[in-house]
Design a protein around this motif. Structure first.
Motif, PDB file in Angstrom:
ATOM      1  N   ALA A 190       0.832  -1.209   0.000  1.00 38.55           N
ATOM      2  CA  ALA A 190       0.000   0.000   0.000  1.00 38.55           C
ATOM      3  C   ALA A 190       0.865   1.258   0.000  1.00 38.55           C
ATOM      4  CB  ALA A 190      -0.931  -0.013   1.206  1.00 38.55           C
ATOM      5  N   LEU A 191       1.921   1.249   0.816  1.00 34.81           N
ATOM      6  CA  LEU A 191       2.827   2.395   0.872  1.00 34.81           C
ATOM      7  C   LEU A 191       3.396   2.715  -0.502  1.00 34.81           C
ATOM      8  CD1 LEU A 191       4.686   4.442   2.400  1.00 34.81           C
ATOM      9  CD2 LEU A 191       6.299   2.550   2.665  1.00 34.81           C
ATOM     10  N   LEU A 192       3.901   1.700  -1.186  1.00 33.33           N
ATOM     11  CA  LEU A 192       4.549   1.929  -2.476  1.00 33.33           C
ATOM     12  C   LEU A 192       3.546   2.234  -3.578  1.00 33.33           C
ATOM     13  CD1 LEU A 192       7.288  -0.831  -2.225  1.00 33.33           C
ATOM     14  CD2 LEU A 192       7.618   1.640  -2.052  1.00 33.33           C
ATOM     15  N   GLN A 193       2.394   1.586  -3.553  1.00 35.63           N
ATOM     16  CA  GLN A 193       1.388   1.864  -4.579  1.00 35.63           C
ATOM     17  C   GLN A 193       0.882   3.299  -4.479  1.00 35.63           C
ATOM     18  OE1 GLN A 193      -2.004  -0.775  -4.550  1.00 35.63           O
ATOM     19  NE2 GLN A 193      -3.018   0.293  -6.245  1.00 35.63           N
ATOM     20  N   LEU A 194       0.650   3.778  -3.256  1.00 37.08           N
ATOM     21  CA  LEU A 194       0.099   5.119  -3.062  1.00 37.08           C
ATOM     22  C   LEU A 194       1.115   6.216  -3.348  1.00 37.08           C
ATOM     23  CD1 LEU A 194      -1.924   4.571   0.223  1.00 37.08           C
ATOM     24  CD2 LEU A 194      -2.849   4.910  -2.066  1.00 37.08           C
ATOM     25  N   SER A 195       2.394   5.890  -3.308  1.00 40.07           N
ATOM     26  CA  SER A 195       3.417   6.929  -3.443  1.00 40.07           C
ATOM     27  C   SER A 195       4.191   6.850  -4.750  1.00 40.07           C
ATOM     28  CB  SER A 195       4.397   6.851  -2.267  1.00 40.07           C
ATOM     29  OG  SER A 195       4.988   5.566  -2.188  1.00 40.07           O
ATOM     30  N   ALA A 239       8.471  12.873  -4.658  1.00 37.32           N
ATOM     31  CA  ALA A 239       8.396  11.501  -4.158  1.00 37.32           C
ATOM     32  C   ALA A 239       8.384  11.470  -2.632  1.00 37.32           C
ATOM     33  CB  ALA A 239       9.561  10.681  -4.705  1.00 37.32           C
ATOM     34  N   VAL A 240       9.166  12.354  -2.004  1.00 42.77           N
ATOM     35  CA  VAL A 240       9.171  12.427  -0.537  1.00 42.77           C
ATOM     36  C   VAL A 240       7.777  12.786  -0.029  1.00 42.77           C
ATOM     37  CG1 VAL A 240      10.037  13.723   1.446  1.00 42.77           C
ATOM     38  CG2 VAL A 240      11.623  12.963  -0.338  1.00 42.77           C
ATOM     39  N   GLY A 241       7.138  13.775  -0.661  1.00 45.55           N
ATOM     40  CA  GLY A 241       5.792  14.141  -0.252  1.00 45.55           C
ATOM     41  C   GLY A 241       4.811  13.003  -0.420  1.00 45.55           C
ATOM     42  N   ALA A 242       4.907  12.291  -1.552  1.00 48.60           N
ATOM     43  CA  ALA A 242       4.008  11.162  -1.790  1.00 48.60           C
ATOM     44  C   ALA A 242       4.210  10.075  -0.746  1.00 48.60           C
ATOM     45  CB  ALA A 242       4.246  10.616  -3.200  1.00 48.60           C
ATOM     46  N   LEU A 243       5.456   9.795  -0.395  1.00 49.40           N
ATOM     47  CA  LEU A 243       5.740   8.791   0.624  1.00 49.40           C
ATOM     48  C   LEU A 243       5.201   9.206   1.991  1.00 49.40           C
ATOM     49  CD1 LEU A 243       9.387   7.843  -0.384  1.00 49.40           C
ATOM     50  CD2 LEU A 243       7.486   6.219  -0.192  1.00 49.40           C
ATOM     51  N   ARG A 244       5.353  10.494   2.318  1.00 48.88           N
ATOM     52  CA  ARG A 244       4.914  10.932   3.655  1.00 48.88           C
ATOM     53  C   ARG A 244       3.399  10.841   3.804  1.00 48.88           C
ATOM     54  NH1 ARG A 244       3.617  10.734   7.870  1.00 48.88           N
ATOM     55  NH2 ARG A 244       3.935  12.134   9.633  1.00 48.88           N
ATOM     56  N   TYR A 245       2.649  11.227   2.764  1.00 49.73           N
ATOM     57  CA  TYR A 245       1.196  11.101   2.838  1.00 49.73           C
ATOM     58  C   TYR A 245       0.790   9.629   2.959  1.00 49.73           C
ATOM     59  CZ  TYR A 245       0.143  16.005   1.792  1.00 49.73           C
ATOM     60  OH  TYR A 245       0.019  17.368   1.851  1.00 49.73           O
ATOM     61  N   ALA A 246       1.449   8.758   2.202  1.00 49.14           N
ATOM     62  CA  ALA A 246       1.120   7.335   2.276  1.00 49.14           C
ATOM     63  C   ALA A 246       1.446   6.780   3.655  1.00 49.14           C
ATOM     64  CB  ALA A 246       1.879   6.575   1.185  1.00 49.14           C
ATOM     65  N   CYS A 247       2.588   7.189   4.225  1.00 51.13           N
ATOM     66  CA  CYS A 247       2.934   6.743   5.579  1.00 51.13           C
ATOM     67  C   CYS A 247       1.884   7.187   6.588  1.00 51.13           C
ATOM     68  CB  CYS A 247       4.302   7.302   5.968  1.00 51.13           C
ATOM     69  SG  CYS A 247       5.714   6.361   5.356  1.00 51.13           S
ATOM     70  N   ALA A 248       1.340   8.392   6.402  1.00 51.88           N
ATOM     71  CA  ALA A 248       0.348   8.903   7.345  1.00 51.88           C
ATOM     72  C   ALA A 248      -0.868   8.001   7.406  1.00 51.88           C
ATOM     73  CB  ALA A 248      -0.065  10.318   6.943  1.00 51.88           C
ATOM     74  N   LEU A 249      -1.292   7.467   6.260  1.00 55.44           N
ATOM     75  CA  LEU A 249      -2.436   6.547   6.252  1.00 55.44           C
ATOM     76  C   LEU A 249      -2.146   5.273   7.043  1.00 55.44           C
ATOM     77  CD1 LEU A 249      -3.935   6.576   2.647  1.00 55.44           C
ATOM     78  CD2 LEU A 249      -4.940   7.446   4.742  1.00 55.44           C
ATOM     79  N   LYS A 278       1.755  26.013   4.878  1.00 63.87           N
ATOM     80  CA  LYS A 278       2.534  26.488   6.014  1.00 63.87           C
ATOM     81  C   LYS A 278       3.266  25.308   6.662  1.00 63.87           C
ATOM     82  CE  LYS A 278       0.547  29.395   8.851  1.00 63.87           C
ATOM     83  NZ  LYS A 278       1.450  30.568   8.789  1.00 63.87           N
ATOM     84  N   PRO A 279       4.506  25.481   7.055  1.00 64.69           N
ATOM     85  CA  PRO A 279       5.254  24.360   7.639  1.00 64.69           C
ATOM     86  C   PRO A 279       4.645  23.829   8.926  1.00 64.69           C
ATOM     87  CG  PRO A 279       6.486  26.422   7.818  1.00 64.69           C
ATOM     88  CD  PRO A 279       5.339  26.684   6.917  1.00 64.69           C
ATOM     89  N   HIS A 280       3.793  24.616   9.608  1.00 63.28           N
ATOM     90  CA  HIS A 280       3.144  24.128  10.817  1.00 63.28           C
ATOM     91  C   HIS A 280       1.766  23.555  10.524  1.00 63.28           C
ATOM     92  CE1 HIS A 280       6.318  25.355  13.475  1.00 63.28           C
ATOM     93  NE2 HIS A 280       6.337  26.551  12.914  1.00 63.28           N
ATOM     94  N   ALA A 281       1.549  23.145   9.280  1.00 61.19           N
ATOM     95  CA  ALA A 281       0.310  22.453   8.930  1.00 61.19           C
ATOM     96  C   ALA A 281       0.438  20.955   9.176  1.00 61.19           C
ATOM     97  CB  ALA A 281      -0.047  22.727   7.469  1.00 61.19           C
ATOM     98  N   GLY A 282       1.501  20.521   9.847  1.00 63.38           N
ATOM     99  CA  GLY A 282       1.690  19.097  10.101  1.00 63.38           C
ATOM    100  C   GLY A 282       2.372  18.435   8.926  1.00 63.38           C
ATOM    101  N   LEU A 283       1.936  17.222   8.580  1.00 63.45           N
ATOM    102  CA  LEU A 283       2.571  16.534   7.473  1.00 63.45           C
ATOM    103  C   LEU A 283       2.314  17.286   6.177  1.00 63.45           C
ATOM    104  CD1 LEU A 283       0.425  14.675   5.489  1.00 63.45           C
ATOM    105  CD2 LEU A 283       0.048  13.624   7.704  1.00 63.45           C
ATOM    106  N   PRO A 284       3.189  17.176   5.188  1.00 63.85           N
ATOM    107  CA  PRO A 284       4.375  16.307   5.129  1.00 63.85           C
ATOM    108  C   PRO A 284       5.666  17.005   5.535  1.00 63.85           C
ATOM    109  CG  PRO A 284       4.014  17.240   2.969  1.00 63.85           C
ATOM    110  CD  PRO A 284       2.966  17.843   3.881  1.00 63.85           C
TER     111      PRO A 284
END
Length: 584
Positions: A112-117, A217-227, A390-396
């Motif tokens: 799931a991590l790799l497919q989503l990112s 790619a880093v952003g895509a990975l971070r959103y997938a990790c959050a799930l 904004k950087p204080h919006a949490g992820l990513p």
């Protein structure tokens, strides 16, 4: 990502890069400065690139390692709908800043991590042409980024280094760790760049685009990790050479050789630890441990050929790559803590009935090719999008171990309640202060009221609608997409001081810009809109418009958001059609 840049013709062997021509050793910072200057687009001429493109001779979009055993990963649609993992995929996108329950490190979760990112999200066809689109955007859809998983203690996966094959959603074992210590599951993920995929089309500017793609790619990975309830922690103590050794990218005998071997090699980019539980400190690798693991591992497979007949060479790309490589650092890794401080009363897509299941939204992301010039973006939607930047919006923003540096300059065409004109958005007051001080000389920035006390958007200059349309189009390599969007923006970063302190930070600046682009893509999708990254813009004319001289600040990446107009001629099919019957 739309980076349609015409190029002036280049000879088969372009002139030597400045450092080579001088015959002297230049400091890394000076190499970076020379590269950045030489790869600017100007009204008079574009950066050096191939004069013509033979699309039938495009470098291979996918790389494999024949001789390495492969494990096919489960797809999201094959999950049991009642399983916690499948239910996590349906978390509304607007709820992602809140921590999700941590999933166990199984093959299904890694899939799931790799497919989503990084996986395929569809195939497009137009006449005889057919191409894949992926969860992570890429300059010209060329996808230089390759992904690697380093696993320990995961059932069904050998301990060691695995290369991700997005074309069939599989992991192939490049290195088996024969003496891996027992313990609970541990995961790391790394990215590398096959830079020739970009250089084939974009010439010398390709290094910039590869770093933007890493950021996406880093952003895509971070959103997938959050799930999955996981965190992504950059391991900045691991240098480029050590990461190359761990991934086997320095094993000359495993890569094709021909007259121009640089077209076949990959550049080690970035390593992350995936924090699955509370043992983050134990999971942080040391450079010495990674090198020891690489030396003791049993290696398998040899890389397939990317391009058997490269027609051009761009030595300056290799020079800036060497100049920006990071050395090992024995100091403990830095963890960038970015708490979510968004106001609890903010309006989100969930409040307006347009909430999307996160997995669905991550997989539907596309780059717009055209925008309708009539659509007006609601003021509230525009405010929500700015908050997410904004950087204080949490992820990513917690994925990269570096502070936010980029400030945004916006060409606002059609946003409810805002006059067409030039604006500046301060994502972080401290980071933006030096730039705002410079802008106060040619302008008198006025804060825009009514968006929310937490949003520092400042009005710089008003333009007539037609005038702004022409200006935005002209500055973005004469592309209509920058003029027909609701707004376009440029990402301005401190440059000279940052590079002087650490040449390797040149990569960090572009990665932050790519990360911003990924947030813009997904936030636009969540609002029923669409985004497009623009890498083709005239660098110095943008600076001149803002009254910026010298190299204290440089624009690195541009972006547009608007209401997309789809091309009905393009047909779409699923990303993994051969596996469709297995889905339950």
């Amino acid at each position: 990502m739309n980076i349609a840049s015409p190029h002036s013709p280049a000879p088969v062997v372009p002139p030597a890069a400045p450092a080579q021509a001088a015959g002297i050793a230049l400091s890394p910072a000076l190499v970076v400065r020379l590269y950045h200057r030489n790869t600017k687009h100007r009204f008079q001429a574009y950066a050096m690139g191939p004069g013509v493109l033979d699309w039938d001779a495009q470098p291979a979009a996918f790389r494999q390692y024949p001789g390495a055993s492969a494990v096919v990963l489960p797809l999201i649609d094959e999950l049991d709908p009642a399983s916690p993992l499948a239910q996590a995929m349906a978390i509304p996108f607007g709820a992602l800043p809140a921590p999700a329950p941590a999933q166990p490190a199984t093959l299904a979760a890694i899939g799931a991590l790799l497919q989503l990112s990084l996986g395929l999200t569809g195939w497009k066809s137009l006449g005889p042409d057919r191409w894949a689109v992926r969860a992570n955007p890429s300059s010209g859809n060329l996808h230089p980024v390759e992904a690697w998983v380093i696993a320990r203690g995961v059932a069904g996966l050998a301990d060691g280094v695995h290369h991700y094959r997005p074309e069939d959603h599989a992991l192939e074992c490049r290195a088996r760790d024969l003496d891996a210590p027992a313990g609970s599951p541990r995961l790391q993920i790394a990215l590398s760049s096959a830079m020739w995929r970009e250089a084939w089309k974009y010439g010398e500017r390709a290094f910039r685009y590869c770093q933007l793609d890493v950021g996406h790619a880093v952003g895509a990975l971070r959103y997938a990790c959050a799930l999955l309830g996981w965190r992504l922690a950059e391991q900045r103590q691991v240098g480029t050479a050590t990461l190359a050794a761990r991934l086997g990218l320095d094993r000359d005998a495993d890569f094709p050789t021909h007259r121009f071997p640089e077209s076949e090699r990959e550049e080690a980019e970035i390593l992350f630890t995936i924090e699955l539980d509370d043992l983050a400190d134990e999971a942080a690798p040391t450079p010495s441990a990674l090198r020891a693991a690489a030396a003791a591992a049993e290696w398998y497979g040899q890389a397939t050929v990317l391009d058997p007949r490269p027609m051009f060479r761009w030595p300056i790309i290799g020079e800036v790559a060497v100049a920006t490589r990071r050395a090992d650092d024995d100091a403990p890794r830095r963890t960038l803590s970015v708490p979510c401080t968004l106001p609890a009363t903010r309006k989100t897509a969930a409040d307006t009935g347009t909430a999307h299941p996160s997995a669905e939204l991550l997989l539907q992301r596309r780059s717009a090719q055209r925008f309708t010039p009539e659509y007006v973006m609601p003021r509230s939607a525009f405010a929500d999008l700015l908050r997410a930047l904004k950087p204080h919006a949490g992820l990513p923003w917690d994925a990269l171990g570096d502070p936010a540096r980029i400030t945004l300059v916006l060409f606002i065409h059609r946003v409810e309640g805002l006059e067409p004109g030039l604006y500046v958005f301060s994502r972080d007051g401290g980071a933006a202060a030096p730039l705002l001080a410079r802008l106060q000389q040619p302008f008198s920035p006025q804060r825009v009221e009514g968006l929310g006390d937490d949003l520092d958007l400042r009005f710089l200059q008003q333009f007539e609608t037609v005038q702004l349309h022409r200006l935005a189009r002209s500055l973005h390599c004469h592309q209509d997409i920058a003029a027909n969007a609701c707004f376009a923006l440029g990402m301005l970063a401190p440059f000279d001081a940052v590079v002087a302190e650490d040449a390797a930070a040149y990569r960090d600046l572009f990665r932050e810009a790519g990360l911003l682009g990924q947030v813009l893509y997904l936030q636009a999708e969540n609002l029923g809109l669409r985004g497009t990254g623009i890498g083709c813009f005239f660098d110095d004319p943008v600076h001149e418009l803002l009254g910026l001289d010298g190299e204290a600040f440089q624009t690195l990446y541009h972006f547009t958001v608007g209401k997309a107009v789809d091309d009905p001629r393009i047909e779409s099919t699923p990303g993994y059609p051969a596996r469709e019957p297995q889905r339950g």
